[in-house]
Structures are given as structure tokens and as C-alpha cells.
Write an enzyme that holds these catalytic residues in place. Structure first.
Site, PDB file in Angstrom:
ATOM      1  N   SER A  24       0.826  -1.214   0.000  1.00  0.00           N
ATOM      2  CA  SER A  24       0.000   0.000   0.000  1.00  0.00           C
ATOM      3  C   SER A  24       0.859   1.263   0.000  1.00  0.00           C
ATOM      4  O   SER A  24       0.330   2.370  -0.008  1.00  0.00           O
ATOM      5  CB  SER A  24      -0.927   0.002   1.221  1.00  0.00           C
ATOM      6  OG  SER A  24      -0.179  -0.151   2.415  1.00  0.00           O
ATOM      7  N   ASN A 111      -2.304  -2.563  13.294  1.00  0.00           N
ATOM      8  CA  ASN A 111      -3.758  -2.386  13.250  1.00  0.00           C
ATOM      9  C   ASN A 111      -4.221  -1.119  13.973  1.00  0.00           C
ATOM     10  O   ASN A 111      -5.037  -0.356  13.449  1.00  0.00           O
ATOM     11  CB  ASN A 111      -4.465  -3.615  13.824  1.00  0.00           C
ATOM     12  CG  ASN A 111      -4.206  -4.856  12.986  1.00  0.00           C
ATOM     13  OD1 ASN A 111      -3.665  -4.751  11.885  1.00  0.00           O
ATOM     14  ND2 ASN A 111      -4.552  -6.022  13.496  1.00  0.00           N
ATOM     15  N   THR A 156     -39.849  25.963 -10.994  1.00  0.00           N
ATOM     16  CA  THR A 156     -40.100  24.578 -10.594  1.00  0.00           C
ATOM     17  C   THR A 156     -40.210  23.829 -11.920  1.00  0.00           C
ATOM     18  O   THR A 156     -40.692  24.407 -12.913  1.00  0.00           O
ATOM     19  CB  THR A 156     -41.401  24.418  -9.781  1.00  0.00           C
ATOM     20  OG1 THR A 156     -42.495  24.896 -10.572  1.00  0.00           O
ATOM     21  CG2 THR A 156     -41.365  25.211  -8.482  1.00  0.00           C
ATOM     22  N   HIS A 157     -39.735  22.614 -11.966  1.00  0.00           N
ATOM     23  CA  HIS A 157     -39.667  21.853 -13.225  1.00  0.00           C
ATOM     24  C   HIS A 157     -38.849  22.594 -14.287  1.00  0.00           C
ATOM     25  O   HIS A 157     -39.029  22.379 -15.480  1.00  0.00           O
ATOM     26  CB  HIS A 157     -41.064  21.553 -13.794  1.00  0.00           C
ATOM     27  CG  HIS A 157     -42.049  21.068 -12.774  1.00  0.00           C
ATOM     28  ND1 HIS A 157     -42.321  19.733 -12.563  1.00  0.00           N
ATOM     29  CD2 HIS A 157     -42.800  21.742 -11.868  1.00  0.00           C
ATOM     30  CE1 HIS A 157     -43.223  19.605 -11.590  1.00  0.00           C
ATOM     31  NE2 HIS A 157     -43.522  20.812 -11.150  1.00  0.00           N
ATOM     32  N   SER A 278     -13.028  27.818 -27.209  1.00  0.00           N
ATOM     33  CA  SER A 278     -13.019  26.662 -28.082  1.00  0.00           C
ATOM     34  C   SER A 278     -11.955  26.872 -29.145  1.00  0.00           C
ATOM     35  O   SER A 278     -11.750  27.995 -29.607  1.00  0.00           O
ATOM     36  CB  SER A 278     -14.392  26.498 -28.739  1.00  0.00           C
ATOM     37  OG  SER A 278     -14.261  25.757 -29.947  1.00  0.00           O
ATOM     38  N   LYS A 284     -17.054  30.942 -28.506  1.00  0.00           N
ATOM     39  CA  LYS A 284     -17.351  30.154 -27.326  1.00  0.00           C
ATOM     40  C   LYS A 284     -16.669  30.662 -26.065  1.00  0.00           C
ATOM     41  O   LYS A 284     -15.558  31.165 -26.074  1.00  0.00           O
ATOM     42  CB  LYS A 284     -16.921  28.711 -27.547  1.00  0.00           C
ATOM     43  CG  LYS A 284     -17.796  28.000 -28.560  1.00  0.00           C
ATOM     44  CD  LYS A 284     -19.084  27.537 -27.957  1.00  0.00           C
ATOM     45  CE  LYS A 284     -18.949  26.072 -27.606  1.00  0.00           C
ATOM     46  NZ  LYS A 284     -20.166  25.573 -27.002  1.00  0.00           N
ATOM     47  N   ASN A 286     -16.760  28.716 -22.510  1.00  0.00           N
ATOM     48  CA  ASN A 286     -17.336  27.527 -21.881  1.00  0.00           C
ATOM     49  C   ASN A 286     -17.150  27.514 -20.356  1.00  0.00           C
ATOM     50  O   ASN A 286     -16.088  27.891 -19.858  1.00  0.00           O
ATOM     51  CB  ASN A 286     -16.713  26.263 -22.467  1.00  0.00           C
ATOM     52  CG  ASN A 286     -17.034  26.110 -23.942  1.00  0.00           C
ATOM     53  OD1 ASN A 286     -18.109  26.503 -24.397  1.00  0.00           O
ATOM     54  ND2 ASN A 286     -16.091  25.569 -24.707  1.00  0.00           N
ATOM     55  N   GLU A 291     -18.671  22.661 -15.112  1.00  0.00           N
ATOM     56  CA  GLU A 291     -18.925  21.317 -15.645  1.00  0.00           C
ATOM     57  C   GLU A 291     -18.066  20.273 -14.935  1.00  0.00           C
ATOM     58  O   GLU A 291     -18.518  19.155 -14.646  1.00  0.00           O
ATOM     59  CB  GLU A 291     -18.608  21.278 -17.148  1.00  0.00           C
ATOM     60  CG  GLU A 291     -19.507  22.143 -17.996  1.00  0.00           C
ATOM     61  CD  GLU A 291     -19.005  22.192 -19.434  1.00  0.00           C
ATOM     62  OE1 GLU A 291     -18.249  23.130 -19.751  1.00  0.00           O
ATOM     63  OE2 GLU A 291     -19.344  21.294 -20.210  1.00  0.00           O
ATOM     64  N   TYR A 318      -9.642  -6.660  12.527  1.00  0.00           N
ATOM     65  CA  TYR A 318      -9.023  -6.161  11.303  1.00  0.00           C
ATOM     66  C   TYR A 318      -9.026  -7.214  10.201  1.00  0.00           C
ATOM     67  O   TYR A 318      -8.755  -8.388  10.442  1.00  0.00           O
ATOM     68  CB  TYR A 318      -7.575  -5.723  11.590  1.00  0.00           C
ATOM     69  CG  TYR A 318      -6.851  -5.218  10.358  1.00  0.00           C
ATOM     70  CD1 TYR A 318      -6.979  -3.887   9.959  1.00  0.00           C
ATOM     71  CD2 TYR A 318      -6.065  -6.068   9.575  1.00  0.00           C
ATOM     72  CE1 TYR A 318      -6.345  -3.418   8.816  1.00  0.00           C
ATOM     73  CE2 TYR A 318      -5.428  -5.602   8.431  1.00  0.00           C
ATOM     74  CZ  TYR A 318      -5.574  -4.292   8.053  1.00  0.00           C
ATOM     75  OH  TYR A 318      -4.943  -3.826   6.928  1.00  0.00           O
ATOM     76  N   GLN A 323      -7.439  -2.027   4.052  1.00  0.00           N
ATOM     77  CA  GLN A 323      -6.372  -1.257   3.413  1.00  0.00           C
ATOM     78  C   GLN A 323      -6.921  -0.469   2.210  1.00  0.00           C
ATOM     79  O   GLN A 323      -6.342   0.522   1.799  1.00  0.00           O
ATOM     80  CB  GLN A 323      -5.250  -2.210   2.965  1.00  0.00           C
ATOM     81  CG  GLN A 323      -4.099  -1.547   2.256  1.00  0.00           C
ATOM     82  CD  GLN A 323      -2.895  -2.467   2.182  1.00  0.00           C
ATOM     83  OE1 GLN A 323      -2.214  -2.685   3.175  1.00  0.00           O
ATOM     84  NE2 GLN A 323      -2.650  -3.049   1.029  1.00  0.00           N
ATOM     85  N   LYS A 326      -8.106   3.750   2.042  1.00  0.00           N
ATOM     86  CA  LYS A 326      -7.364   5.000   1.896  1.00  0.00           C
ATOM     87  C   LYS A 326      -7.502   5.678   0.549  1.00  0.00           C
ATOM     88  O   LYS A 326      -7.797   6.874   0.463  1.00  0.00           O
ATOM     89  CB  LYS A 326      -5.898   4.744   2.235  1.00  0.00           C
ATOM     90  CG  LYS A 326      -5.686   4.502   3.715  1.00  0.00           C
ATOM     91  CD  LYS A 326      -4.284   4.063   4.006  1.00  0.00           C
ATOM     92  CE  LYS A 326      -4.145   2.770   4.767  1.00  0.00           C
ATOM     93  NZ  LYS A 326      -5.250   1.887   4.972  1.00  0.00           N
TER      94      LYS A 326
HETATM   95  N1  ARG Z   1      -1.229  -1.306   5.335  1.00  0.00           N
HETATM   96  C1  ARG Z   1      -2.181  -1.809   6.260  1.00  0.00           C
HETATM   97  C2  ARG Z   1      -3.523  -1.106   6.090  1.00  0.00           C
HETATM   98  O1  ARG Z   1      -3.538  -0.111   5.472  1.00  0.00           O
HETATM   99  C3  ARG Z   1      -1.709  -1.586   7.657  1.00  0.00           C
HETATM  100  C4  ARG Z   1      -2.276  -2.559   8.654  1.00  0.00           C
HETATM  101  C5  ARG Z   1      -1.714  -3.884   8.402  1.00  0.00           C
HETATM  102  N2  ARG Z   1      -2.129  -4.820   9.401  1.00  0.00           N
HETATM  103  C6  ARG Z   1      -2.065  -6.129   9.206  1.00  0.00           C
HETATM  104  N3  ARG Z   1      -2.506  -6.880  10.146  1.00  0.00           N
HETATM  105  N4  ARG Z   1      -1.569  -6.652   8.118  1.00  0.00           N
HETATM  106  O2  ARG Z   1      -4.559  -1.542   6.544  1.00  0.00           O
END
Ligand code: ARG
Length: 459
Positions: A24, A111, A156-157, A278, A284, A286, A291, A318, A323, A326
């Protein structure tokens, strides 16, 4: 070779594809500041509790600052083999300070570490959203102040309904964005508890002080259940949910700006700073920023659904699935902050065409309701009958290709003899909006009262 952090029981290293799916670091490097902050707090607490010597803790805390400056200088050798930000930082710390680095992970697991880092990161983003919304709300209030009595068609509408004022329309968004701001404020309050010290899932046998680390990381308190602390990502879901609602508000406003800036409306003109031309059509101009806000909002909604889907089937505690939290939150937060900033810029630089608004407000029989209301008030007709009489007058005007105030008194009296000259008083769009004096209505006095209230709230 096997992993330096957990490879004791392994004879061989991971397959290259395993490494690719498992790592990760490519994205969670964004947590470096939070990771180092959490580790420094943890080391200080371990020393205070006599679990680490003061000199080891000092070496760890100093070394972590060196790692921080290496990362910030772009000189840090991130390694995929080391999986994630946590192990990258710790491995580098070992290179810098040697043996004491191996003592940092006492009474801790990745964790609770990742849960802590991520809470700190999302908390910062909640603050950023609050700041971005505050700026947008201020820009809208400033706009509304100038346009509190600028008449425009209310729809409205997307069909002309009744005249409103441009300021009233801006203030409608102030209410929506203020509720968004409230949602981020609430979410921030709820997420501000520390998972650190929950360890892998069960807590730890070491005599740690979770209150101390919670306090030094700016959390209100430690989380009360170690399983919950490492298992849930509801703080991220709540951030995404608040972001999604806010995103929908931004998207609707963006859509209105696209419509309003079209040649068929010309209610507003975007400044050069917020438009593009454009390459083939010289005329144009824009509304690309609007958008793109409208379109990018899809990323936020997508991220929200994605993380809900990741979480929905997970048993406690966990699982590596988490993971995947993120990238979704990173992308949603980036998108939201960009959209908020772009919307604030566009609103601040917008040219509002007062004449176009007023002309449009007068079209489309927008004061038909006022006519019906007059018949109720002045001629004593039941509203349903007044509605019917007015409908007949609208049809008459439409057939003649004129607007309601262009009908003569005689023509009006041919439909209902109770109508007098006084009717023309309510047919103008300014009279119409001025009469909407109910609390929260579009009368300029009411709009100004709301603006004054908001200015007080905003300080
Ligand atoms: N990179 C892991 C995550 O984002 C960190 C936690 C890893 N924990 C584990 N028991 N492998 O969740």
C-alpha cells in the site's frame, strides 16, 4: 528473502504479484506525517511508563524527525517490499538509530497504528472541508447582499414559477452548505477518539497509558473498546457521507451556473479566470470549471459506495480489506477540496446580469399567482375559482402574445367583472417579491434579515 518485520516464520519471500497486491506504500505514503506523529507520541508514552528507557525513547523520537525531514525533502527511499508507510518508516529508523528502533513497536500493532494515522488524516480533512465551506458560504452571503432585491424567475420543473430574488437564491445555497458544514463538524467530534493502544485487537499486557497518547495526539479520549478501535472505519464512512451530500449540493449549483451562463439564459457570465474558449468556435466561452465540478462529484459518490462495499461483509476485527479505505478517501477528499475552492472562486468572480434576470422574471406569466391571490384578497373569490379565472387570463394573454400586465382592464373584466385597476399593482415582479413577506420568503426585507443573521453567525 523473507520480510524483516514479520518474516520469522517464513522461509521464502512473497511472489512478485503478491507484493503488488499487498503493498500500500504507493498511496499510504500520504500518511507519513500522521504515522510519525503517532509513533513519537507512542515512544514518549512508553518511556513515561518505564517500558522504554529515556535514552531509547529520545533516540527514537529524534530519529523519527530525521525520517520526517527526509520524506519532506523528497529524499526518502520508499520500498514496495516494505509494504506500507508504517514499515517503511520503521525500517529507515533502524538504519538511522540502530537497535532502539526495534523497541518502538512494543505494545502496538499496525492495526491500531493505521487506524490512528488514518483518523488523524481524516480529521485534518474534516477541518479542511469546514474551512472550505466557510469560505464558500462567505462568498455566497457577500453575493446575496448585493443582489437581495434583484428579481429573477424562480423555477419549478425548470419552468418559470414565481419571481424570486437572486439574493434569495444564493441564500438557499448558504443554508445547504451550512448544514454540510455542520455535518463535518459533527463527524469530526465523533471521530476524535484514539485507537492507539488497542494493539492488534485485544489490547496489551504492557502497562501503557492510552489517555496520554490520546491527549498528545489531540484526541478527546481513547476509544473504549479495543476491537472496535481496530475494526471500524465509520469515521471514514461518515466523512465520505458528509462529502457526498456536500458534493451533490456543489453539483446542483454547478449545473445552475452552466444553465445560467448559456446564451439562452445569460443570467450570469463567468469571468475569464473560470472559463475556457473553443479551438474551433471563436464565439465560445465555456463554463468548464462548473462542468468539471458537476462531473468530479461522481468520484466522491463512487468512493463512498466503494468503501461501504468494502466494509459491509467484514467480521471483526481487522481484515486486510480495510487497506482499501485510503485511496477512496484520499481521492474523495482531494476532489471535494478542489470543488469547494473552484466554486468559491467562481461565485466570487461571477458577473450577474441584473437586466437579463429582471426581463426573464417578467416573462412566462410569473405573477399569475399574485393575480389569483389578489382575487382572493380583494374580490373575495375562493382560491380555486381565482385560480381558474387567472388561468383564463393567462390563456388570453398567451393567445395575444403579451404578458399579463399588458392586458387591458376591460379585457380582464370580461373574464371577471370584480377586477379593478388596483390589479396592476400586484402584477409587476417587484411588487410580487416585495409581497412575499412570510418568514424565509423572497421579499428583499426577509432576504436581508437572513443575510444579517448569517453575518452574525459567521462573525
Ligand atoms: N497497510 C495496512 C492497512 O492499510 C496496515 C495494517 C496492516 N495490518 C495487518 N494486520 N496486516 O490496513
Amino acid at each position: 528473502s523473507s520480510n524483516a518485520m514479520w518474516g520469522g516464520r517464513f522461509a521464502a519471500g512473497p511472489d512478485a504479484i503478491m507484493e503488488a497486491i499487498n503493498a500500500s506504500i504507493g498511496f499510504d505514503k500520504r500518511l507519513y506525517a500522521q504515522d510519525i506523529r503517532g509513533s513519537r507520541a507512542h515512544a514518549a508514552m512508553l518511556a513515561a511508563q518505564g517500558i522504554l528507557t529515556d535514552s531509547d525513547a529520545a533516540a527514537i523520537r529524534e530519529g523519527l524527525l530525521t525520517v520526517l525531514s527526509e520524506i519532506e525533502a523528497g529524499k526518502f527511499p520508499f520500498s514496495t517490499a516494505l509494504e506500507d508507510i508504517h514499515m517503511n518508516v520503521e525500517a529507515r529508523l533502524k538504519e538511522i538509530i540502530g537497535e532502539p528502533a526495534g523497541r518502538l513497536h512494543t505494545a502496538r500493532s499496525r492495526n491500531d497504528q493505521v487506524a490512528t494515522d488514518f483518523r488523524l488524516w481524516v480529521r485534518d480533512q474534516a477541518d479542511a472541508a469546514i474551512k472550505g465551506l466557510d469560505a464558500l458560504i462567505r462568498a455566497l452571503v457577500a453575493r446575496a447582499e448585493v443582489t437581495a432585491d434583484w428579481v429573477m424567475p424562480g423555477f419549478t420543473h425548470l419552468q418559470t414559477a414565481q419571481p424570486v430574488t437572486f439574493g434569495h437564491h444564493m441564500m438557499a445555497y448558504v443554508e445547504m452548505f451550512a448544514r454540510d458544514l455542520g455535518r463535518f463538524t459533527d463527524a469530526r467530534k465523533r471521530m476524535n477518539e484514539s485507537p492507539l493502544g488497542a494493539a492488534a485487537l485485544a489490547g496489551t499486557g504492557f502497562a501503557i497509558d492510552r489517555h496520554m497518547t490520546a491527549e498528545s495526539l489531540g484526541f478527546d479520549r481513547p476509544m473504549a473498546n479495543s476491537l472496535d478501535a481496530v475494526s471500524d472505519r465509520d469515521f471514514a464512512l461518515e466523512f465520505l457521507s458528509a462529502s457526498s451530500i456536500c458534493a451533490v449540493h456543489l453539483s446542483r449549483m454547478a449545473e445552475e451556473l452552466v444553465i445560467w451562463s448559456s446564451a439562452q439564459f445569460r443570467f450570469v457570465a463567468m469571468s475569464d479566470k473560470w472559463s475556457t474558449g473553443s479551438s474551433i468556435m471563436p464565439q465560445k466561452r465555456n463554463p468548464d470549471a462548473a462542468e468539471l465540478i458537476r462531473a468530479k462529484i461522481g468520484r466522491i459518490l463512487g468512493a463512498t459506495v466503494a468503501l461501504f462495499t468494502v466494509m459491509k461483509g467484514l467480521p471483526l476485527a481487522y481484515s486486510k480489506d480495510m487497506q482499501e479505505d485510503k485511496e477512496q478517501v484520499f481521492d474523495a477528499a482531494d476532489t471535494l477540496m478542489l470543488a469547494l475552492a473552484a466554486m468559491t472562486g467562481m461565485i466570487s468572480d461571477l458577473t450577474v446580469n441584473r437586466d437579463k434576470l429582471e426581463a426573464a422574471a417578467s416573462n412566462g406569466f410569473s405573477t399569475a399567482t399574485d393575480l389569483a391571490d389578489w382575487l382572493v384578497r380583494e374580490a373575495g373569490l375562493p382560491f380555486r375559482e381565482a385560480h381558474h379565472v387567472t388561468g383564463t387570463l393567462v390563456a388570453m394573454a398567451e393567445k395575444k402574445g403579451v404578458d399579463l400586465p399588458d392586458l387591458s382592464l376591460a379585457e380582464m373584466q370580461s373574464v371577471n367583472p370584480a377586477i379593478t385597476e388596483d390589479i396592476f399593482r400586484v402584477l409587476g415582479v417587484h411588487n410580487s417579491v416585495a409581497s412575499r413577506q412570510s418568514y424565509g420568503g423572497t421579499a428583499p426585507d426577509q432576504v436581508r434579515a437572513q443575510i444579517a443573521r448569517w453575518k452574525q453567525v459567521l462573525g
